[in-house]
Design a protein around this motif. Sequence first.
Motif, PDB file in Angstrom:
ATOM      1  N   TYR A   9       0.833  -1.195   0.000  1.00 63.91           N
ATOM      2  CA  TYR A   9       0.000   0.000   0.000  1.00 63.91           C
ATOM      3  C   TYR A   9       0.868   1.246   0.000  1.00 63.91           C
ATOM      4  CZ  TYR A   9       0.752  -0.148   5.087  1.00 63.91           C
ATOM      5  OH  TYR A   9       1.307  -0.196   6.343  1.00 63.91           O
ATOM      6  N   PHE A  10       0.234   2.367  -0.381  1.00 60.97           N
ATOM      7  CA  PHE A  10       0.882   3.668  -0.331  1.00 60.97           C
ATOM      8  C   PHE A  10       0.631   4.238   1.057  1.00 60.97           C
ATOM      9  CE2 PHE A  10      -0.315   3.148  -4.791  1.00 60.97           C
ATOM     10  CZ  PHE A  10       0.914   3.299  -5.388  1.00 60.97           C
ATOM     11  N   LEU A  31      -5.069 -10.011   5.646  1.00 60.71           N
ATOM     12  CA  LEU A  31      -6.208  -9.140   5.937  1.00 60.71           C
ATOM     13  C   LEU A  31      -6.098  -8.536   7.338  1.00 60.71           C
ATOM     14  CD1 LEU A  31      -9.091 -11.206   4.341  1.00 60.71           C
ATOM     15  CD2 LEU A  31      -8.053  -9.099   3.476  1.00 60.71           C
ATOM     16  N   VAL A  32      -5.605  -9.307   8.293  1.00 57.82           N
ATOM     17  CA  VAL A  32      -5.413  -8.796   9.654  1.00 57.82           C
ATOM     18  C   VAL A  32      -4.338  -7.704   9.648  1.00 57.82           C
ATOM     19  CG1 VAL A  32      -4.649  -9.378  11.982  1.00 57.82           C
ATOM     20  CG2 VAL A  32      -6.188 -10.917  10.768  1.00 57.82           C
ATOM     21  N   ARG A  38      -3.541  -0.335   7.892  1.00 57.50           N
ATOM     22  CA  ARG A  38      -4.228   0.529   6.916  1.00 57.50           C
ATOM     23  C   ARG A  38      -5.721   0.523   7.214  1.00 57.50           C
ATOM     24  NH1 ARG A  38      -2.775   4.666   3.753  1.00 57.50           N
ATOM     25  NH2 ARG A  38      -3.822   4.632   1.762  1.00 57.50           N
ATOM     26  N   PRO A  39      -6.158   1.245   8.249  1.00 62.17           N
ATOM     27  CA  PRO A  39      -7.569   1.194   8.642  1.00 62.17           C
ATOM     28  C   PRO A  39      -8.525   1.769   7.606  1.00 62.17           C
ATOM     29  CG  PRO A  39      -6.404   2.852   9.916  1.00 62.17           C
ATOM     30  CD  PRO A  39      -5.371   2.118   9.111  1.00 62.17           C
ATOM     31  N   ARG A  59     -12.755   5.811   4.983  1.00 64.38           N
ATOM     32  CA  ARG A  59     -12.476   6.324   6.327  1.00 64.38           C
ATOM     33  C   ARG A  59     -13.781   6.285   7.123  1.00 64.38           C
ATOM     34  NH1 ARG A  59      -8.441   9.692   8.415  1.00 64.38           N
ATOM     35  NH2 ARG A  59      -7.620   9.981   6.327  1.00 64.38           N
ATOM     36  N   GLY A  60     -13.712   5.716   8.308  1.00 65.28           N
ATOM     37  CA  GLY A  60     -14.914   5.609   9.144  1.00 65.28           C
ATOM     38  C   GLY A  60     -15.891   4.571   8.633  1.00 65.28           C
ATOM     39  N   GLY A  61     -15.397   3.626   7.826  1.00 66.34           N
ATOM     40  CA  GLY A  61     -16.264   2.587   7.279  1.00 66.34           C
ATOM     41  C   GLY A  61     -16.920   1.770   8.376  1.00 66.34           C
TER      42      GLY A  61
END
Length: 69
Positions: A9-10, A31-32, A38-39, A59-61
């Motif tokens: 990821y970036f 995935l963990v 990377r939240p 964000r805030g999903g």
Amino acid sequence: MQHHYRIEYFREGMTSGERLSLPVPNLATGLVVADINRPHGDVELWDGEKQIARLHRERGGTGGYWQIG
């Protein structure tokens, strides 16, 4: 067949084209690791040179669910 899984990821503050790459022993652990590191945003799951999936979370999903992109 031996698998060489990783997430990529970036990271904020990185220059264009620069990625963070983390090896993982299996896809579930990937995935963990993505969830912890990377939240929100995009991550990619790789097996060697083959991209398996690109995942996205707002964000805030809600509920921590990743969307397959």
